[in-house]
Design an enzyme around this catalytic site. Structure first.
Site, PDB file in Angstrom:
ATOM      1  N   HIS A   1       8.382  -2.059   4.210  1.00 58.28           N
ATOM      2  CA  HIS A   1       7.628  -2.293   5.438  1.00 58.28           C
ATOM      3  C   HIS A   1       7.604  -1.079   6.365  1.00 58.28           C
ATOM      4  O   HIS A   1       7.229  -1.191   7.517  1.00 58.28           O
ATOM      5  CB  HIS A   1       8.189  -3.514   6.178  1.00 58.28           C
ATOM      6  N   GLY A   2       8.031   0.079   5.859  1.00 58.34           N
ATOM      7  CA  GLY A   2       7.846   1.319   6.590  1.00 58.34           C
ATOM      8  C   GLY A   2       8.880   1.671   7.633  1.00 58.34           C
ATOM      9  O   GLY A   2       8.676   2.611   8.404  1.00 58.34           O
TER      10      GLY A   2
END
Length: 209
Positions: A166-167
């Protein structure tokens, strides 16, 4: 269409010549299960105290003598990946540069590290970084992105870790960057030095260096 009739052993009708066959099979299966349990018990009993402790999450001793500057090794403790990174002087210098971009640069969430890791480098020894390699968002394992100015992460990227799920991004001390899904810095496990080149992950004491 022809039909298939299962034999008694596979759920078909009982043989008229041997009406107790099904009962015998069930009884035999039950006896086999009991024997399996009985056989397993001596095996468990033969485990040494140290083996049982390791299975329960006992401390793990690690030799870092051959860990070169800039290298990361991974060991397992309590079923979790634990990173051990030997930081270079450039990596250590990048920690200060990253601070304005971090959500918790002072490691204010006490549960995420022992007291001896509440410092700018989040470690006992500035050169050696130890952390649980699990993102604090949803439990993915971040990957290394040590190169400063990584094209994917921007020219101002100081180097660190990127969670591919999810970065979320973390600096080289496991501190989370602002405005990311991860709510807290990476966890620092308890650990201590047994010597200059040996660590014990999962245990510490007030007298440890």
């Amino acid at each position: 269409m022809p039909t298939t009739t299962l034999p008694p052993a596979f759920g078909g009708p009982e043989s008229p010549r041997n009406p107790s066959r099904r009962t015998l099979l069930i009884a035999t299966a039950g006896a086999g299960g009991a024997l399996a349990v009985a056989a397993a018990a001596p095996f468990v009993a033969t485990l040494t105290p140290s083996e049982r402790a390791m299975a329960a999450g006992a401390p793990v001793e690690v030799d870092i003598d051959k860990l070169a500057p800039g290298e990361l090794m991974v060991v397992e403790w309590r079923g979790k990946p634990v990173w051990i990174l030997r930081r270079t002087p450039d990596m250590l210098a990048a920690l200060a540069r990253a601070e304005p971009q971090l959500a918790d640069p002072q490691s204010g969430v006490a549960s995420q590290q022992p007291e001896y890791a509440r410092n700018a480098h989040r470690s006992r020894n500035p050169e050696i970084f130890v952390a649980v390699g699990i993102c604090t968002h949803l439990g993915c394992s971040p990957s290394s992105a040590f190169q400063a100015g990584n094209p994917t992460l921007g020219a101002d990227w100081p180097g660190g870790f990127l969670c591919p799920c999810h970065g979320s991004t973390f600096d080289l001390a496991g501190r989370v960057f602002k405005n990311k899904p991860a709510p807290t810095n990476l966890e620092i496990p308890p650990y201590k030095y047994l010597s200059d080149t040996r660590l014990l992950i999962g245990a510490d004491d007030a007298a440890a260096a």
